[in-house]
Write a protein that holds these residues in place. Sequence first.
Motif, PDB file in Angstrom:
ATOM      1  N   PRO A 141      18.803  60.484 -32.933  1.00 29.11           N
ATOM      2  CA  PRO A 141      18.793  59.162 -33.563  1.00 29.11           C
ATOM      3  C   PRO A 141      18.389  59.273 -35.032  1.00 29.11           C
ATOM      4  CG  PRO A 141      17.815  59.035 -31.406  1.00 29.11           C
ATOM      5  CD  PRO A 141      18.066  60.497 -31.668  1.00 29.11           C
ATOM      6  N   GLY A 142      19.186  58.642 -35.884  1.00 27.31           N
ATOM      7  CA  GLY A 142      18.914  58.722 -37.315  1.00 27.31           C
ATOM      8  C   GLY A 142      19.577  59.903 -37.991  1.00 27.31           C
ATOM      9  N   GLU A 178      26.735  55.466 -33.082  1.00 27.26           N
ATOM     10  CA  GLU A 178      25.696  56.420 -33.473  1.00 27.26           C
ATOM     11  C   GLU A 178      26.228  57.853 -33.499  1.00 27.26           C
ATOM     12  OE1 GLU A 178      22.529  55.850 -34.462  1.00 27.26           O
ATOM     13  OE2 GLU A 178      23.040  53.725 -34.417  1.00 27.26           O
ATOM     14  N   HIS A 235      20.792  49.716 -26.354  1.00 23.95           N
ATOM     15  CA  HIS A 235      20.402  50.975 -26.979  1.00 23.95           C
ATOM     16  C   HIS A 235      19.977  51.923 -25.857  1.00 23.95           C
ATOM     17  CE1 HIS A 235      16.090  50.178 -26.445  1.00 23.95           C
ATOM     18  NE2 HIS A 235      16.278  48.978 -26.952  1.00 23.95           N
ATOM     19  N   PRO A 295      10.478  49.696 -30.654  1.00 25.48           N
ATOM     20  CA  PRO A 295      10.450  50.786 -31.627  1.00 25.48           C
ATOM     21  C   PRO A 295       9.011  51.169 -31.951  1.00 25.48           C
ATOM     22  CG  PRO A 295      11.876  49.007 -32.360  1.00 25.48           C
ATOM     23  CD  PRO A 295      11.155  48.511 -31.158  1.00 25.48           C
ATOM     24  N   PRO A 306       9.750  56.043 -26.968  1.00 22.51           N
ATOM     25  CA  PRO A 306      10.354  55.283 -28.063  1.00 22.51           C
ATOM     26  C   PRO A 306      10.524  56.102 -29.342  1.00 22.51           C
ATOM     27  CG  PRO A 306       8.145  54.459 -27.527  1.00 22.51           C
ATOM     28  CD  PRO A 306       8.516  55.425 -26.466  1.00 22.51           C
ATOM     29  N   ASP A 307       9.688  57.115 -29.542  1.00 16.40           N
ATOM     30  CA  ASP A 307       9.889  57.905 -30.761  1.00 16.40           C
ATOM     31  C   ASP A 307      11.107  58.819 -30.643  1.00 16.40           C
ATOM     32  OD1 ASP A 307       8.675  59.469 -28.865  1.00 16.40           O
ATOM     33  OD2 ASP A 307       7.296  60.475 -30.234  1.00 16.40           O
ATOM     34  N   VAL A 354      13.947  57.487 -28.910  1.00 17.40           N
ATOM     35  CA  VAL A 354      15.024  56.498 -28.988  1.00 17.40           C
ATOM     36  C   VAL A 354      15.196  55.991 -30.416  1.00 17.40           C
ATOM     37  CG1 VAL A 354      15.748  54.198 -28.239  1.00 17.40           C
ATOM     38  CG2 VAL A 354      14.717  55.786 -26.597  1.00 17.40           C
ATOM     39  N   HIS A 355      14.076  55.715 -31.088  1.00 18.45           N
ATOM     40  CA  HIS A 355      14.147  55.069 -32.399  1.00 18.45           C
ATOM     41  C   HIS A 355      13.620  55.945 -33.532  1.00 18.45           C
ATOM     42  CE1 HIS A 355      14.875  51.251 -30.310  1.00 18.45           C
ATOM     43  NE2 HIS A 355      13.889  51.576 -29.495  1.00 18.45           N
ATOM     44  N   GLY A 356      13.071  57.106 -33.203  1.00 13.51           N
ATOM     45  CA  GLY A 356      12.318  57.820 -34.228  1.00 13.51           C
ATOM     46  C   GLY A 356      12.845  59.200 -34.535  1.00 13.51           C
TER      47      GLY A 356
END
Length: 584
Positions: free
Chosen positions: A28-29, A74, A106, A125, A155-156, A158-160
């Motif tokens: 992710p990212g 993504e 997500h 998040p 969550p880190d 999934v979103h981090g």
Amino acid sequence: MPAVAIDRATTHLGPGWDRPVAVLVTAPGGAEPAAYAVGPPGAIVTIAAPELRVTVAEIEDRWAPRWVVWSAREDLTALVAARVRLHRLWDISQAHLLLHGGGQAHPGLAWAAASGLSADTVPGPPRGDLFEFAADRTDPRDAEDLVRADGHLRPDAVHGTWIERPSRLRDWARAALATAAAQGERADSLSPRLRTTIHAESAAALLCLELERDGLPLDRARIEGLITDAAGPRPHSPADEIAARTARDRDVLRHVPGREGTDLRNPAQVKALLAAVGIEVPTTRKWVLETQRAAHPVVPALLAWRARERIATTYGHRWLAAHVGPDDRLRGQWNACDGAAGRMTADNGLHNLPATLRSGVAAAPGFRFVRADLGQIEPRVLAAVSGDSAFAQATRADDLYAPVADRLGVDRPAAKIAVLAAMYGQRSGVAGEALKGLQRAYPVAMATLDEAYAVGVRGGDVRTFGGRLIPTGRFVRDAPVGADTAADAARGRFARNALIQGAAAELFKAWAVTVRAWTAPLGAEIVLCLHDELLVHAPESAAPEVAALVERALDDAARRWSGGAPFRFVSDTSILTRWSQAKA
DNA sequence: CGGTGAACGTA
DNA sequence: CGTACGTTCACCGA
């Protein structure tokens, strides 16, 4: 092919997967796809990241797998930009929307649903504060585990930025496979058509990325001319802009001496202005004013002003500069599936360009548009959804309303109004007798509509023909079930409409992704999807063949979508250079 | 500054 | 206006 490593940690996907499956994941990212696994269920193959762009294409050629991704947006944006073409997809986010409803998905939500955990407990998040740090420390498994003790994905991840090395990325890929496997089982238990729908909706999500990349070809000079006609020449300063605005306003205000100070953009002031010349209206909406055209010259002037103002503000010079690239293509973001019935949506005017500007949508030199739109899609879909054999018989006609009119013993316009009234609950335009005729002639179709309405009234769940969940209670907000008859009726209409509109959207997308797959080898690309209309941009020499494929793709998609049932869908297909040309 | 409703474009 | 969507504007309340 680069050296591959086979990971024997087995993953069992279940019996519904009829071809090799590949997993493509991105941290992710992360900007680039960074790892994948491929193989028949049971073997996972990983390949080093630097060769990925090449190897994805090679794997596609060699295995033609179904690619599992958390989401096309993504994971595939970089590949789409590199013009790598994938054919079969399982988009976990799209599958999640189909299975569980709603408009947002997500990995955390999809994983939770696949694991049987409530969406309410999915962690948000990471905030990165001390409280959260403390909370993490209480989790005994959090060091290297992607899955927390409570069963949710951390969550880190999934979103981090948790996924920063290959071993973690591999866990991310395994989680994707496990989620897809569970979704497949769930789909099979719900509807024999859901797997097919997931495949088509996944491909539609990929098509959206290509639509964003390619854009809609415009004739810039033509568009600029049309905008100038409505809004005035392109302003070079704020003063220019104000002057153009004042000039537009003057065309209305000159009809009402003494009230030149009226702000035409303020509905209350417009209402007062109309009252001053003796016109009392409940609102100043267009269709209300339309009935007062003859009452005073200011009314037609106001209506003309509204049309010009719409172009000036929304589709004007600023819009052109902001969204049309140096290659004269209009670009916006595309969404494969809205929250209500599952239609595609698009930004930046791609879905609501005023008809007056359509002559400015033009094929590039050496290219043609193949334009095709589905005829009478909604009543045809109703036949399929309801399984009404008499109504299905009517779909065999090119004009569905002709046999319906015969059967009802009314003329065609009356038959059409009756069918539309039954589907949408229209009250104006009265069709009482014809409606009763419909009940007698097509009781199964009518009962299907009534049932959807009833489910909506009590805030229940509806599933479309393709299997998409429409949780009506979750949708129409501020309306406690059973408390307010108006809100209950609104939900009923919503559910009835979503059943039809949603099924039509599914058929349309199945058609669109078939067209995409079949016409790409000819150098064609889909440049616009408009609910029941496709615009394909094709090399001039290939246009006739593309047009033929578009027609055949409809038969193919309809057959697969309906499971081989004898419902007929028709498209009006033509080859043009400007979008405006074929509009009847 | 963000949220809401009016208005209107498309299907 | 039967249902959806996206965009812009004025207004409201903070």
